[in-house]
Scaffold this motif. Structure first.
Motif, PDB file in Angstrom:
ATOM      1  N   THR A   1      79.812  47.418  39.108  1.00 49.92           N
ATOM      2  CA  THR A   1      80.843  47.849  40.063  1.00 49.92           C
ATOM      3  C   THR A   1      80.817  47.085  41.383  1.00 49.92           C
ATOM      4  O   THR A   1      81.703  47.268  42.208  1.00 49.92           O
ATOM      5  CB  THR A   1      80.717  49.360  40.367  1.00 49.92           C
ATOM      6  OG1 THR A   1      79.473  49.599  41.037  1.00 49.92           O
ATOM      7  CG2 THR A   1      80.799  50.188  39.101  1.00 49.92           C
ATOM      8  N   GLY A   2      79.788  46.278  41.579  1.00 49.61           N
ATOM      9  CA  GLY A   2      79.699  45.498  42.813  1.00 49.61           C
ATOM     10  C   GLY A   2      78.860  46.157  43.889  1.00 49.61           C
ATOM     11  O   GLY A   2      78.405  45.493  44.818  1.00 49.61           O
ATOM     12  N   LYS A   3      78.641  47.460  43.758  1.00 48.94           N
ATOM     13  CA  LYS A   3      77.803  48.167  44.715  1.00 48.94           C
ATOM     14  C   LYS A   3      77.474  49.542  44.168  1.00 48.94           C
ATOM     15  O   LYS A   3      78.139  50.030  43.248  1.00 48.94           O
ATOM     16  CB  LYS A   3      78.469  48.300  46.078  1.00 48.94           C
ATOM     17  CG  LYS A   3      79.715  49.165  46.072  1.00 48.94           C
ATOM     18  CD  LYS A   3      80.345  49.234  47.449  1.00 48.94           C
ATOM     19  CE  LYS A   3      81.583  50.120  47.433  1.00 48.94           C
ATOM     20  NZ  LYS A   3      82.167  50.253  48.761  1.00 48.94           N
ATOM     21  N   ALA A   4      76.462  50.173  44.760  1.00 47.36           N
ATOM     22  CA  ALA A   4      76.099  51.539  44.364  1.00 47.36           C
ATOM     23  C   ALA A   4      75.336  52.205  45.501  1.00 47.36           C
ATOM     24  O   ALA A   4      74.600  51.542  46.241  1.00 47.36           O
ATOM     25  CB  ALA A   4      75.241  51.532  43.104  1.00 47.36           C
ATOM     26  N   ALA A   5      75.532  53.508  45.617  1.00 43.61           N
ATOM     27  CA  ALA A   5      74.715  54.301  46.540  1.00 43.61           C
ATOM     28  C   ALA A   5      73.388  54.528  45.828  1.00 43.61           C
ATOM     29  O   ALA A   5      73.332  55.173  44.791  1.00 43.61           O
ATOM     30  CB  ALA A   5      75.388  55.621  46.853  1.00 43.61           C
ATOM     31  N   VAL A   6      72.325  53.965  46.382  1.00 47.04           N
ATOM     32  CA  VAL A   6      71.026  54.031  45.716  1.00 47.04           C
ATOM     33  C   VAL A   6      70.085  55.053  46.333  1.00 47.04           C
ATOM     34  O   VAL A   6      69.045  55.367  45.759  1.00 47.04           O
ATOM     35  CB  VAL A   6      70.345  52.645  45.676  1.00 47.04           C
ATOM     36  CG1 VAL A   6      71.167  51.663  44.850  1.00 47.04           C
ATOM     37  CG2 VAL A   6      70.085  52.101  47.073  1.00 47.04           C
ATOM     38  N   TYR A   7      70.444  55.572  47.511  1.00 43.62           N
ATOM     39  CA  TYR A   7      69.586  56.554  48.167  1.00 43.62           C
ATOM     40  C   TYR A   7      70.414  57.358  49.146  1.00 43.62           C
ATOM     41  O   TYR A   7      71.300  56.821  49.807  1.00 43.62           O
ATOM     42  CB  TYR A   7      68.434  55.862  48.905  1.00 43.62           C
ATOM     43  CG  TYR A   7      67.456  56.827  49.512  1.00 43.62           C
ATOM     44  CD1 TYR A   7      66.453  57.391  48.737  1.00 43.62           C
ATOM     45  CD2 TYR A   7      67.545  57.200  50.838  1.00 43.62           C
ATOM     46  CE1 TYR A   7      65.560  58.305  49.273  1.00 43.62           C
ATOM     47  CE2 TYR A   7      66.661  58.110  51.386  1.00 43.62           C
ATOM     48  CZ  TYR A   7      65.673  58.662  50.605  1.00 43.62           C
ATOM     49  OH  TYR A   7      64.788  59.576  51.131  1.00 43.62           O
ATOM     50  N   GLU A   8      70.101  58.647  49.262  1.00 45.76           N
ATOM     51  CA  GLU A   8      70.729  59.505  50.260  1.00 45.76           C
ATOM     52  C   GLU A   8      69.653  60.341  50.923  1.00 45.76           C
ATOM     53  O   GLU A   8      68.780  60.893  50.247  1.00 45.76           O
ATOM     54  CB  GLU A   8      71.782  60.410  49.616  1.00 45.76           C
ATOM     55  CG  GLU A   8      72.558  61.196  50.641  1.00 45.76           C
ATOM     56  CD  GLU A   8      73.772  61.899  50.057  1.00 45.76           C
ATOM     57  OE1 GLU A   8      74.125  62.959  50.615  1.00 45.76           O
ATOM     58  OE2 GLU A   8      74.342  61.408  49.085  1.00 45.76           O
ATOM     59  N   GLY A   9      69.705  60.431  52.235  1.00 49.51           N
ATOM     60  CA  GLY A   9      68.719  61.197  52.983  1.00 49.51           C
ATOM     61  C   GLY A   9      69.023  61.135  54.459  1.00 49.51           C
ATOM     62  O   GLY A   9      70.145  60.830  54.860  1.00 49.51           O
ATOM     63  N   ASP A  10      68.004  61.397  55.263  1.00 47.67           N
ATOM     64  CA  ASP A  10      68.245  61.314  56.700  1.00 47.67           C
ATOM     65  C   ASP A  10      68.236  59.851  57.138  1.00 47.67           C
ATOM     66  O   ASP A  10      67.833  58.955  56.394  1.00 47.67           O
ATOM     67  CB  ASP A  10      67.282  62.203  57.499  1.00 47.67           C
ATOM     68  CG  ASP A  10      65.840  61.728  57.487  1.00 47.67           C
ATOM     69  OD1 ASP A  10      65.597  60.511  57.508  1.00 47.67           O
ATOM     70  OD2 ASP A  10      64.948  62.586  57.475  1.00 47.67           O
ATOM     71  N   LEU A  11      68.699  59.606  58.343  1.00 42.07           N
ATOM     72  CA  LEU A  11      68.891  58.246  58.824  1.00 42.07           C
ATOM     73  C   LEU A  11      67.599  57.449  58.814  1.00 42.07           C
ATOM     74  O   LEU A  11      67.581  56.285  58.388  1.00 42.07           O
ATOM     75  CB  LEU A  11      69.521  58.264  60.220  1.00 42.07           C
ATOM     76  CG  LEU A  11      69.816  56.904  60.844  1.00 42.07           C
ATOM     77  CD1 LEU A  11      70.762  56.098  59.954  1.00 42.07           C
ATOM     78  CD2 LEU A  11      70.403  57.084  62.234  1.00 42.07           C
TER      79      LEU A  11
END
Length: 95
Positions: free
Chosen positions: A64-74
């Motif tokens: 897809t050209g990109k992916a969200a690989v992590y989510e968390g605090d800044l």
């Protein structure tokens, strides 16, 4: 004619910081420089996932050209992004 009084209520700074700090994610972009193995190994190092999860993420980035690989605090996202960028991977942090 009377002057209208407009009340402005500031949002507390702590609430603004919380909005930015949580729900932040790291986006990894595809490139033609790194091999699948390099990306997979760096994902394992950066986010502590297993081989299957890293492979799935690498395939998503590739397809897809990109992916969200992590989510968390800044702070966590900055750390993950930094580890991914150690080998020259291109990342972006979205709030």
């Amino acid at each position: 004619m009377k002057n209208a009084v407009i009340e402005y209520q500031e949002e507390p700074l702590i609430e603004l910081i919380d909005d930015i700090a949580f729900g932040t994610r790291v986006i990894l972009f595809n490139d033609e420089i790194h091999s699948f193995d390099e990306v997979i190994n760096q994902l394992i190092k950066a986010i502590g996932c297993d081989l299957n999860r890293a492979t799935d993420l690498a395939n998503e980035v590739h397809n897809t050209g990109k992916a969200a690989v992590y989510e968390g605090d800044l702070d966590e996202c900055l750390q993950v992004s930094s580890v991914l960028e150690e080998i020259g991977l291109l990342t972006q942090i979205e709030c």
